[in-house]
Scaffold this motif. Sequence first.
Motif, mmCIF file in Angstrom:
data_model
loop_
_atom_site.group_PDB
_atom_site.id
_atom_site.type_symbol
_atom_site.label_atom_id
_atom_site.label_comp_id
_atom_site.label_asym_id
_atom_site.label_seq_id
_atom_site.Cartn_x
_atom_site.Cartn_y
_atom_site.Cartn_z
ATOM 1 N N ARG A 1 23.667 -40.429 96.967
ATOM 2 C CA ARG A 1 22.930 -39.990 95.847
ATOM 3 C C ARG A 1 23.749 -40.239 94.573
ATOM 4 O O ARG A 1 24.991 -40.256 94.795
ATOM 5 N N LEU A 2 22.869 -40.273 93.478
ATOM 6 C CA LEU A 2 23.593 -40.196 92.104
ATOM 7 C C LEU A 2 23.783 -38.737 91.493
ATOM 8 O O LEU A 2 22.325 -38.328 91.593
ATOM 9 N N VAL A 3 24.682 -38.359 91.404
ATOM 10 C CA VAL A 3 24.546 -36.919 90.607
ATOM 11 C C VAL A 3 24.967 -37.012 89.166
ATOM 12 O O VAL A 3 25.869 -37.862 88.682
ATOM 13 N N VAL A 4 24.290 -36.336 88.349
ATOM 14 C CA VAL A 4 24.488 -36.440 86.875
ATOM 15 C C VAL A 4 25.517 -35.665 86.448
ATOM 16 O O VAL A 4 25.792 -34.618 86.849
ATOM 17 N N THR A 5 26.544 -36.221 85.775
ATOM 18 C CA THR A 5 27.611 -35.581 85.287
ATOM 19 C C THR A 5 27.291 -35.394 83.706
ATOM 20 O O THR A 5 27.547 -34.145 83.446
ATOM 21 N N ALA B 1 22.331 -32.370 88.642
ATOM 22 C CA ALA B 1 20.994 -32.827 89.239
ATOM 23 C C ALA B 1 21.276 -34.173 89.959
ATOM 24 O O ALA B 1 22.216 -35.033 89.520
ATOM 25 N N ALA B 2 20.639 -34.140 91.087
ATOM 26 C CA ALA B 2 20.878 -35.506 91.850
ATOM 27 C C ALA B 2 19.731 -36.301 92.124
ATOM 28 O O ALA B 2 18.611 -35.869 92.209
ATOM 29 N N TYR B 3 19.729 -37.635 92.390
ATOM 30 C CA TYR B 3 18.655 -38.393 92.849
ATOM 31 C C TYR B 3 19.095 -39.242 94.330
ATOM 32 O O TYR B 3 20.188 -39.737 94.146
ATOM 33 N N ASP B 4 18.557 -38.964 95.112
ATOM 34 C CA ASP B 4 18.815 -39.568 96.335
ATOM 35 C C ASP B 4 18.523 -41.050 96.310
ATOM 36 O O ASP B 4 17.385 -41.493 95.787
ATOM 37 N N LEU B 5 19.326 -41.908 97.023
ATOM 38 C CA LEU B 5 19.059 -43.322 96.814
ATOM 39 C C LEU B 5 18.573 -44.048 98.148
ATOM 40 O O LEU B 5 19.229 -44.475 98.961
#
Length: 168
Positions: free
Chosen positions: A75-79, A88-92
Amino acid sequence: MVEPASVALKFAFLAILYLFLLWVARSALKDLRRGTVAGGMAVAPGHDRAPAASPDATGLHSAAQGVGIGGDTPRLVVTSVPGHQPGAAYDLVGDCTLGRGDVEIHLEDPFASGRHARLTRQGHVIVLEDLGSTNGTYLNEEPVQGPQPLHPGDRIRIGDSVFTFEDS
Protein backbone atom coordinates in the motif's frame (compact mmCIF):
# COMPACT_ATOMS: atom_id res chain seq x y z
CA MET A 1 -9.23 63.60 -32.97
CA VAL A 2 -8.89 60.41 -30.93
CA GLU A 3 -12.07 58.46 -30.31
CA PRO A 4 -13.01 57.83 -26.65
CA ALA A 5 -13.59 54.11 -27.32
CA SER A 6 -10.04 53.74 -28.63
CA VAL A 7 -8.59 55.42 -25.53
CA ALA A 8 -10.74 53.26 -23.25
CA LEU A 9 -9.56 50.07 -24.98
CA LYS A 10 -5.91 51.15 -24.60
CA PHE A 11 -6.39 51.77 -20.87
CA ALA A 12 -8.23 48.44 -20.45
CA PHE A 13 -5.38 46.62 -22.18
CA LEU A 14 -2.79 48.30 -19.94
CA ALA A 15 -4.84 47.45 -16.84
CA ILE A 16 -5.05 43.78 -17.84
CA LEU A 17 -1.31 43.74 -18.60
CA TYR A 18 -0.46 45.19 -15.17
CA LEU A 19 -2.79 42.71 -13.42
CA PHE A 20 -1.06 39.86 -15.22
CA LEU A 21 2.38 41.14 -14.17
CA LEU A 22 1.19 41.47 -10.55
CA TRP A 23 -0.13 37.89 -10.66
CA VAL A 24 3.24 36.60 -11.97
CA ALA A 25 5.15 38.52 -9.29
CA ARG A 26 2.80 37.23 -6.56
CA SER A 27 3.25 33.64 -7.73
CA ALA A 28 7.03 34.00 -7.76
CA LEU A 29 7.05 35.49 -4.24
CA LYS A 30 4.78 32.71 -2.99
CA ASP A 31 7.24 30.09 -4.30
CA LEU A 32 10.19 31.93 -2.77
CA ARG A 33 8.49 32.08 0.63
CA ARG A 34 8.22 28.29 0.74
CA GLY A 35 11.83 28.13 1.86
CA THR A 36 15.11 26.97 0.49
CA VAL A 37 15.52 23.74 -1.42
CA ALA A 38 17.56 20.92 0.11
CA GLY A 39 17.71 17.56 -1.59
CA GLY A 40 14.93 18.54 -3.97
CA MET A 41 12.29 19.27 -1.30
CA ALA A 42 11.15 22.61 -0.01
CA VAL A 43 12.30 23.15 3.54
CA ALA A 44 10.62 25.48 5.97
CA PRO A 45 12.73 28.51 6.85
CA GLY A 46 15.02 27.75 9.78
CA HIS A 47 15.52 24.08 8.89
CA ASP A 48 18.79 22.85 7.45
CA ARG A 49 17.66 19.81 5.50
CA ALA A 50 14.74 17.93 4.05
CA PRO A 51 12.86 15.42 6.21
CA ALA A 52 14.69 12.13 6.56
CA ALA A 53 13.37 9.11 4.73
CA SER A 54 12.21 6.05 6.61
CA PRO A 55 15.10 4.05 8.14
CA ASP A 56 14.11 1.14 5.88
CA ALA A 57 14.46 3.27 2.75
CA THR A 58 17.83 3.43 1.10
CA GLY A 59 19.03 4.48 -2.29
CA LEU A 60 20.53 1.08 -3.04
CA HIS A 61 19.05 -2.35 -2.51
CA SER A 62 20.85 -5.63 -2.87
CA ALA A 63 19.34 -8.04 -5.36
CA ALA A 64 19.62 -10.74 -2.69
CA GLN A 65 17.27 -8.78 -0.39
CA GLY A 66 14.22 -9.96 -2.23
CA VAL A 67 12.33 -7.13 -3.83
CA GLY A 68 9.17 -9.19 -3.94
CA ILE A 69 5.90 -8.49 -2.26
CA GLY A 70 5.13 -10.35 0.95
CA GLY A 71 1.87 -12.16 1.65
CA ASP A 72 -0.07 -9.01 2.52
CA THR A 73 -1.32 -6.31 0.17
CA PRO A 74 1.24 -3.56 -0.48
CA ARG A 75 0.00 0.00 0.00
CA LEU A 76 0.82 3.67 -0.34
CA VAL A 77 0.59 5.63 2.90
CA VAL A 78 -0.04 9.37 2.75
CA THR A 79 2.84 11.27 4.36
CA SER A 80 1.80 14.75 3.23
CA VAL A 81 -0.64 15.22 0.39
CA PRO A 82 -2.84 18.30 -0.08
CA GLY A 83 -6.46 17.31 0.47
CA HIS A 84 -5.64 13.94 2.09
CA GLN A 85 -5.33 12.89 5.74
CA PRO A 86 -1.76 11.96 6.78
CA GLY A 87 -1.64 8.24 7.54
CA ALA A 88 -4.41 7.35 5.08
CA ALA A 89 -3.48 4.32 2.97
CA TYR A 90 -4.25 3.08 -0.53
CA ASP A 91 -4.10 -0.68 -1.09
CA LEU A 92 -2.26 -1.54 -4.30
CA VAL A 93 -4.33 -4.52 -5.46
CA GLY A 94 -3.97 -3.73 -9.18
CA ASP A 95 -2.39 -1.18 -11.44
CA CYS A 96 -3.15 2.39 -10.41
CA THR A 97 -2.42 5.85 -11.76
CA LEU A 98 -1.68 8.98 -9.73
CA GLY A 99 -2.48 12.50 -10.95
CA ARG A 100 -4.99 15.33 -11.13
CA GLY A 101 -7.23 13.83 -13.82
CA ASP A 102 -9.56 10.84 -13.85
CA VAL A 103 -7.21 8.43 -12.03
CA GLU A 104 -7.32 5.92 -9.17
CA ILE A 105 -5.38 8.16 -6.72
CA HIS A 106 -6.46 11.76 -7.26
CA LEU A 107 -3.99 14.50 -6.26
CA GLU A 108 -5.08 18.07 -5.56
CA ASP A 109 -1.56 19.27 -6.29
CA PRO A 110 -0.90 22.06 -8.82
CA PHE A 111 2.46 20.45 -9.67
CA ALA A 112 0.89 17.11 -10.66
CA SER A 113 -0.06 16.29 -14.24
CA GLY A 114 -3.42 14.81 -15.21
CA ARG A 115 -1.85 11.34 -15.48
CA HIS A 116 1.42 11.80 -13.61
CA ALA A 117 2.72 8.38 -12.53
CA ARG A 118 1.69 4.74 -12.59
CA LEU A 119 2.18 1.87 -10.15
CA THR A 120 2.06 -1.58 -11.73
CA ARG A 121 2.49 -5.07 -10.39
CA GLN A 122 5.09 -7.08 -12.28
CA GLY A 123 5.15 -10.54 -10.78
CA HIS A 124 5.93 -10.06 -7.08
CA VAL A 125 7.20 -6.50 -7.55
CA ILE A 126 5.44 -3.11 -7.55
CA VAL A 127 7.01 -0.82 -10.15
CA LEU A 128 6.79 3.00 -10.22
CA GLU A 129 6.88 4.75 -13.59
CA ASP A 130 6.64 8.43 -14.51
CA LEU A 131 4.18 9.00 -17.37
CA GLY A 132 6.05 11.88 -19.00
CA SER A 133 4.91 14.43 -16.44
CA THR A 134 6.03 18.04 -16.64
CA ASN A 135 7.49 18.27 -13.11
CA GLY A 136 8.72 14.68 -12.74
CA THR A 137 8.26 11.96 -10.15
CA TYR A 138 10.81 11.38 -7.38
CA LEU A 139 11.69 8.13 -5.62
CA ASN A 140 13.68 8.75 -2.43
CA GLU A 141 14.42 12.27 -3.75
CA GLU A 142 15.93 10.93 -6.99
CA PRO A 143 14.14 11.61 -10.30
CA VAL A 144 12.47 8.50 -11.71
CA GLN A 145 14.11 7.55 -15.01
CA GLY A 146 12.16 4.62 -16.41
CA PRO A 147 10.37 1.93 -14.38
CA GLN A 148 11.72 1.58 -10.80
CA PRO A 149 10.92 -1.26 -8.34
CA LEU A 150 9.60 -0.17 -4.94
CA HIS A 151 10.96 -1.36 -1.60
CA PRO A 152 9.36 -1.00 1.86
CA GLY A 153 9.97 2.49 3.20
CA ASP A 154 10.52 4.12 -0.21
CA ARG A 155 9.23 7.69 -0.47
CA ILE A 156 7.40 8.79 -3.62
CA ARG A 157 7.12 12.54 -4.24
CA ILE A 158 4.96 14.20 -6.88
CA GLY A 159 5.12 17.99 -6.51
CA ASP A 160 4.19 18.71 -2.89
CA SER A 161 2.59 15.26 -2.42
CA VAL A 162 4.62 12.62 -0.53
CA PHE A 163 3.71 8.94 -0.09
CA THR A 164 5.53 6.08 1.64
CA PHE A 165 5.44 2.57 0.19
CA GLU A 166 4.69 -0.21 2.66
CA ASP A 167 4.73 -3.95 2.12
CA SER A 168 2.63 -4.57 5.22
